[in-house]
Scaffold this motif. Structure first.
Motif, short mmCIF file in Angstrom:
data_model
loop_
_atom_site.label_atom_id
_atom_site.label_comp_id
_atom_site.label_asym_id
_atom_site.label_seq_id
_atom_site.Cartn_x
_atom_site.Cartn_y
_atom_site.Cartn_z
N UNK A 1 -33.09 -36.58 15.56
CA UNK A 1 -31.98 -36.09 14.73
C UNK A 1 -30.64 -36.21 15.44
N UNK A 2 -30.68 -36.24 16.78
CA UNK A 2 -29.43 -36.23 17.56
C UNK A 2 -29.28 -37.48 18.40
N UNK B 1 -20.41 -27.84 9.04
CA UNK B 1 -21.03 -28.99 8.39
C UNK B 1 -20.44 -30.30 8.90
N UNK B 2 -19.14 -30.29 9.21
CA UNK B 2 -18.49 -31.50 9.71
C UNK B 2 -18.85 -31.73 11.17
N UNK B 3 -18.90 -30.67 11.96
CA UNK B 3 -19.07 -30.82 13.41
C UNK B 3 -20.51 -31.10 13.81
N UNK B 4 -21.48 -30.49 13.11
CA UNK B 4 -22.87 -30.59 13.54
C UNK B 4 -23.74 -31.25 12.48
N UNK B 5 -24.91 -31.62 12.93
CA UNK B 5 -25.97 -32.07 12.02
C UNK B 5 -26.38 -30.89 11.15
N UNK B 6 -26.86 -31.14 9.94
CA UNK B 6 -27.02 -30.08 8.94
C UNK B 6 -27.92 -28.95 9.42
N UNK B 7 -28.91 -29.23 10.27
CA UNK B 7 -29.79 -28.17 10.76
C UNK B 7 -29.02 -27.16 11.60
N UNK B 8 -28.11 -27.66 12.42
CA UNK B 8 -27.27 -26.78 13.22
C UNK B 8 -26.35 -25.95 12.33
N UNK B 9 -25.74 -26.61 11.35
CA UNK B 9 -24.79 -25.93 10.47
C UNK B 9 -25.45 -24.80 9.69
N UNK B 10 -26.61 -25.10 9.09
CA UNK B 10 -27.31 -24.08 8.30
C UNK B 10 -27.77 -22.92 9.18
N UNK B 11 -28.27 -23.22 10.37
CA UNK B 11 -28.73 -22.17 11.28
C UNK B 11 -27.59 -21.25 11.69
N UNK B 12 -26.44 -21.84 12.01
CA UNK B 12 -25.28 -21.04 12.42
C UNK B 12 -24.77 -20.19 11.27
N UNK B 13 -24.75 -20.74 10.06
CA UNK B 13 -24.27 -20.01 8.89
C UNK B 13 -25.17 -18.81 8.62
N UNK C 1 -20.90 -22.87 21.07
CA UNK C 1 -21.09 -23.11 22.50
C UNK C 1 -22.55 -23.45 22.80
N UNK C 2 -23.47 -22.65 22.25
CA UNK C 2 -24.89 -22.88 22.48
C UNK C 2 -25.33 -24.21 21.87
N UNK C 3 -24.89 -24.49 20.64
CA UNK C 3 -25.29 -25.72 19.97
C UNK C 3 -24.73 -26.96 20.67
N UNK C 4 -23.52 -26.85 21.19
CA UNK C 4 -22.95 -27.97 21.93
C UNK C 4 -23.80 -28.31 23.15
N UNK C 5 -24.24 -27.26 23.85
CA UNK C 5 -25.07 -27.48 25.03
C UNK C 5 -26.43 -28.08 24.65
N UNK C 6 -26.99 -27.62 23.54
CA UNK C 6 -28.27 -28.19 23.07
C UNK C 6 -28.10 -29.67 22.76
N UNK C 7 -27.02 -30.02 22.09
CA UNK C 7 -26.77 -31.41 21.72
C UNK C 7 -26.57 -32.28 22.97
N UNK C 8 -25.85 -31.72 23.96
CA UNK C 8 -25.66 -32.45 25.22
C UNK C 8 -26.98 -32.68 25.94
#
Length: 311
Positions: free
Chosen positions: A298-299, A153-165, A207-214
């Protein structure tokens, strides 16, 4: 470091609805088996008798296990403690028999073929201790889950956090469902494997989410659609995934094949968890981003045009 480089992006997101549906069906099946069959808890959780015996010449663990099965005491665990001379035996509770009676029956049977065997130690694990282990194990699992939720939740936007959880919980439920379906023994080592899978799976998602954000912030990807950006991110990390997960899975499978009974549950949990960890990070978490309405705004918000001041 890359083993290979893929020139064209693989359209993973075009199969997003199908893979999400498959994951949903698998998840429901796992929950069904957990509810109907339940987990086959080991002696540590249910209580029982733990014996430590010593041989002068050593003994074959598999033969000892087969021999003890003739007593029909239930699920008896036999494992070597470093060498074949020191054996640990775990016996489940049996109605109408005390711990002393169980240990005496076992020793009498073992001494028929090996008179040199001696009893070094015997312990009784009561039901209360088992309940405490279950409570502490669930508490440990809950604390890990809460920690991961806070981190994401701290590192990503909420959509990323919920998807990963959701993807991580999917992995854990699938592992537990497999153990419930096949009635494999669920011990403390298996619980340790489940906790390890949680951390391992969230690492792949990050790792995947970081690349998407980049990718969203790259000028070269500005004219690409959201599914195309995600496909490019996943494709670019495939080589890294093959190296890290392939080497880890090879090590875990070697433990599963050659580790014996002591490491079987732990390595089985990791084997299942690594496979589904890759699957969920790529084909569950990423499609969920689209379902939650991820967009470029969103990003990486588009820069505002500066108004020219006319003098």
């Amino acid at each position: 470091m890359e083993l290979f480089k893929i020139k064209h992006d693989i359209p993973f997101m075009s199969y997003g609805k199908l893979t999400t549906f498959i994951s949903l069906v698998t998840f429901i099946a796992a929950v069904f088996f957990l509810v109907t069959k339940g987990l086959n808890y080991s002696v540590e959780f249910t209580g029982g008798t733990v014996m430590e015996v010593e041989y002068v010449q050593g003994v074959d663990v598999n033969q000892t296990r087969d021999k003890l099965d003739t007593l029909k005491l239930g699920d008896v665990q036999v494992q070597a403690m470093g060498t074949s001379k020191h054996i640990m035996i775990r016996l489940p509770n049996k109605e109408g028999m005390t711990s002393a009676q169980l240990s005496n029956d076992v020793m009498n049977l073992l001494k028929k073929d090996s008179p040199d065997v001696t009893l070094r130690q015997v312990e009784f694990i009561g039901p209360q201790v088992g309940e405490e282990l279950v409570t502490n194990g669930l508490m440990a699992l809950g604390m890990v889950v809460i920690g991961i939720i806070i981190y994401l939740s701290v590192r990503f936007e909420w959509r990323f956090a919920v998807s990963a959880i959701i993807a991580n919980m999917h992995d854990i439920v699938i592992i537990l469902g497999c153990f419930a379906f096949f009635q494999w023994e669920f011990s403390l080592t298996v619980l340790a494997g489940v906790l390890a899978v949680l951390g391992y799976s969230v690492n792949e998602s990050v790792v995947v989410f970081d690349r998407i954000r980049e990718n969203f912030r790259k000028p070269a990807m500005r004219n690409h659609t959201v599914p195309e950006v995600i496909d490019n991110a996943i494709t670019s990390t495939i080589s890294r995934t093959m190296i890290t997960h392939g080497s880890t899975e090879a090590m875990v499978i070697s433990m599963l094949v050659f580790g014996g009974t002591a490491l079987h549950g732990f390595s089985m949990a990791l084997t299942i968890g690594i496979v589904f960890g890759i699957y969920s990070s790529v084909l569950v978490a990423s499609p969920l981003l689209l379902m939650f309405g991820l967009s470029r705004d969103n990003i990486a918000k588009a820069p505002k045009k500066k108004e020219e001041v006319v003098v």
